[in-house]
Design a protein around this motif. Structure first.
Motif, PDB file in Angstrom:
ATOM      1  N   VAL A  33      14.557  80.802  94.301  1.00 49.73           N
ATOM      2  CA  VAL A  33      15.725  81.767  94.727  1.00 49.73           C
ATOM      3  C   VAL A  33      15.495  82.291  96.189  1.00 49.73           C
ATOM      4  CG1 VAL A  33      16.848  84.030  94.168  1.00 49.73           C
ATOM      5  CG2 VAL A  33      16.310  82.463  92.546  1.00 49.73           C
ATOM      6  N   GLU A  34      14.320  82.317  96.330  1.00 51.64           N
ATOM      7  CA  GLU A  34      13.646  82.880  97.811  1.00 51.64           C
ATOM      8  C   GLU A  34      14.143  81.780  99.073  1.00 51.64           C
ATOM      9  OE1 GLU A  34      12.647  85.972  98.634  1.00 51.64           O
ATOM     10  OE2 GLU A  34      12.870  86.602  96.724  1.00 51.64           O
ATOM     11  N   LYS A  35      13.568  80.740  98.596  1.00 48.94           N
ATOM     12  CA  LYS A  35      13.798  79.509  99.587  1.00 48.94           C
ATOM     13  C   LYS A  35      15.410  78.919  99.387  1.00 48.94           C
ATOM     14  CE  LYS A  35       9.064  78.111  99.687  1.00 48.94           C
ATOM     15  NZ  LYS A  35       8.165  76.942  99.173  1.00 48.94           N
ATOM     16  N   ARG A  36      16.034  79.352  98.545  1.00 42.92           N
ATOM     17  CA  ARG A  36      17.362  78.856  98.110  1.00 42.92           C
ATOM     18  C   ARG A  36      17.397  77.322  98.320  1.00 42.92           C
ATOM     19  NH1 ARG A  36      21.332  83.505 101.077  1.00 42.92           N
ATOM     20  NH2 ARG A  36      20.410  84.987 100.041  1.00 42.92           N
ATOM     21  N   MET A  37      16.618  76.627  97.183  1.00 40.38           N
ATOM     22  CA  MET A  37      16.537  75.306  97.445  1.00 40.38           C
ATOM     23  C   MET A  37      15.697  74.874  96.022  1.00 40.38           C
ATOM     24  SD  MET A  37      13.819  74.360 100.588  1.00 40.38           S
ATOM     25  CE  MET A  37      13.466  72.794 100.144  1.00 40.38           C
ATOM     26  N   TRP A  38      16.138  73.671  95.731  1.00 40.88           N
ATOM     27  CA  TRP A  38      15.056  73.147  94.364  1.00 40.88           C
ATOM     28  C   TRP A  38      13.780  72.489  94.830  1.00 40.88           C
ATOM     29  CZ3 TRP A  38      17.273  73.289  89.594  1.00 40.88           C
ATOM     30  CH2 TRP A  38      18.544  73.817  89.563  1.00 40.88           C
ATOM     31  N   ILE A  39      12.805  73.068  94.076  1.00 37.45           N
ATOM     32  CA  ILE A  39      11.652  72.620  94.172  1.00 37.45           C
ATOM     33  C   ILE A  39      10.946  71.967  93.086  1.00 37.45           C
ATOM     34  CG2 ILE A  39       9.127  73.613  94.434  1.00 37.45           C
ATOM     35  CD1 ILE A  39      11.239  74.526  96.937  1.00 37.45           C
ATOM     36  N   SER A  40      10.230  70.869  93.448  1.00 37.95           N
ATOM     37  CA  SER A  40       9.733  69.834  92.586  1.00 37.95           C
ATOM     38  C   SER A  40       8.037  69.967  92.693  1.00 37.95           C
ATOM     39  CB  SER A  40      10.072  68.517  92.700  1.00 37.95           C
ATOM     40  OG  SER A  40       9.503  67.506  91.860  1.00 37.95           O
ATOM     41  N   SER A  41       7.442  70.099  91.577  1.00 39.32           N
ATOM     42  CA  SER A  41       6.163  69.949  91.442  1.00 39.32           C
ATOM     43  C   SER A  41       5.563  68.466  91.498  1.00 39.32           C
ATOM     44  CB  SER A  41       5.535  70.499  90.179  1.00 39.32           C
ATOM     45  OG  SER A  41       5.961  69.736  88.957  1.00 39.32           O
ATOM     46  N   ARG A  42       6.248  67.545  91.681  1.00 34.54           N
ATOM     47  CA  ARG A  42       5.985  66.378  92.028  1.00 34.54           C
ATOM     48  C   ARG A  42       5.534  65.962  93.278  1.00 34.54           C
ATOM     49  NH1 ARG A  42      10.080  62.622  88.198  1.00 34.54           N
ATOM     50  NH2 ARG A  42       9.257  63.299  86.192  1.00 34.54           N
ATOM     51  N   GLU A  43       4.883  65.021  93.755  1.00 35.70           N
ATOM     52  CA  GLU A  43       4.207  64.775  95.005  1.00 35.70           C
ATOM     53  C   GLU A  43       5.659  64.245  95.784  1.00 35.70           C
ATOM     54  OE1 GLU A  43       1.362  61.944  97.517  1.00 35.70           O
ATOM     55  OE2 GLU A  43       1.347  61.799  95.313  1.00 35.70           O
ATOM     56  N   ASP A  44       5.569  64.512  97.260  1.00 33.05           N
ATOM     57  CA  ASP A  44       6.697  64.378  97.921  1.00 33.05           C
ATOM     58  C   ASP A  44       6.252  63.104  98.492  1.00 33.05           C
ATOM     59  OD1 ASP A  44       8.703  63.915  99.725  1.00 33.05           O
ATOM     60  OD2 ASP A  44       9.044  65.993 100.270  1.00 33.05           O
ATOM     61  N   VAL A  45       6.459  61.844  98.432  1.00 29.72           N
ATOM     62  CA  VAL A  45       5.903  60.850  98.806  1.00 29.72           C
ATOM     63  C   VAL A  45       6.524  60.716 100.260  1.00 29.72           C
ATOM     64  CG1 VAL A  45       5.237  59.492  96.662  1.00 29.72           C
ATOM     65  CG2 VAL A  45       7.627  59.117  98.066  1.00 29.72           C
ATOM     66  N   LEU A  46       7.607  61.107 100.683  1.00 27.79           N
ATOM     67  CA  LEU A  46       8.114  61.103 102.055  1.00 27.79           C
ATOM     68  C   LEU A  46       7.726  62.036 103.378  1.00 27.79           C
ATOM     69  CD1 LEU A  46      11.969  60.298 100.992  1.00 27.79           C
ATOM     70  CD2 LEU A  46      10.100  58.708 101.767  1.00 27.79           C
ATOM     71  N   GLU A  47       6.884  63.125 102.751  1.00 36.21           N
ATOM     72  CA  GLU A  47       6.456  64.121 103.530  1.00 36.21           C
ATOM     73  C   GLU A  47       5.865  63.550 104.618  1.00 36.21           C
ATOM     74  OE1 GLU A  47       4.216  68.473 103.250  1.00 36.21           O
ATOM     75  OE2 GLU A  47       3.958  67.144 101.531  1.00 36.21           O
ATOM     76  N   PRO A  48       4.851  62.734 104.759  1.00 36.55           N
ATOM     77  CA  PRO A  48       4.216  62.230 105.824  1.00 36.55           C
ATOM     78  C   PRO A  48       5.049  61.735 107.025  1.00 36.55           C
ATOM     79  CG  PRO A  48       2.980  61.206 104.085  1.00 36.55           C
ATOM     80  CD  PRO A  48       4.491  61.986 103.496  1.00 36.55           C
ATOM     81  N   PHE A  49       6.595  61.402 106.575  1.00 34.47           N
ATOM     82  CA  PHE A  49       7.308  60.876 107.515  1.00 34.47           C
ATOM     83  C   PHE A  49       8.482  61.923 107.984  1.00 34.47           C
ATOM     84  CE2 PHE A  49       5.925  57.688 104.789  1.00 34.47           C
ATOM     85  CZ  PHE A  49       5.223  56.695 105.537  1.00 34.47           C
TER      86      PHE A  49
END
Length: 170
Positions: A138-154
């Motif tokens: 609710v604070e960030k107003r977005m869906w958050i996943s506990s799974r690793e974000d494999v695209l983050e390095p890009f």
């Protein structure tokens, strides 16, 4: 209403990030994205505006995904609380109308939706999110996943290096 919440509910425009999605330079793109959403259900109760929007989902047949939630406003009309309570699997329109109404009614009446989460609903598809790994912040107003974000390095390749704290590892 769709345009007011599209920066949270809709897909990000091509060059936008969660850090820049409020920038005015994306207004025209957000108008197009909002126009692609259809308000399915709407209800006001105890200072909350409940909604369920749908949008076309990629599929061979015409299917839509539903997004149910609510918002609250202050005296000036500013959105102070925004929460997406559920997002459905993509469904053919008559199925979404039926299942969406059931989920919307339960949400408005503050009933438990966990029996309709993917890990609890068996073979029948209702809610895609939240699930065991994904919740709405609710604070960030977005869906958050506990799974690793494999695209983050890009992420920095979209022109937003602030999303990546350590670019030395690339």
């Amino acid at each position: 209403l769709a345009y007011e919440v599209i920066r949270y509910m809709g897909k990000l425009p091509g060059k936008a990030s969660h850090f820049t999605k409020m920038d005015a330079k994306f207004d025209e793109e957000y108008k197009k994205i909002a126009a692609a959403h259809q308000l399915e259900f709407y209800y006001e109760k105890e200072g909350k505006v409940y909604f369920m929007f749908s949008r076309i989902a990629p599929s061979i047949k015409v299917k839509r995904v539903g997004l149910g939630g609510y918002l609250e406003r202050d005296a000036t009309g500013e959105i102070t609380v925004y929460k997406e309570v559920f997002r459905t699997w993509k469904m053919e329109e008559p199925v979404l109308a039926e299942k969406g109404l059931k989920l919307f009614s339960l949400m408005v009446n503050n009933k438990d939706l966990t029996p309709f989460y993917p890990e609890n609903s068996g073979r029948e598809e209702f809610i895609e999110f939240p699930d065991a790994y994904t919740h709405f912040d609710v604070e960030k107003r977005m869906w958050i996943s506990s799974r690793e974000d494999v695209l983050e390095p890009f992420y920095h390749l979209k022109g937003h290096p602030e999303q990546l704290e350590n670019t030395d590892s690339l």
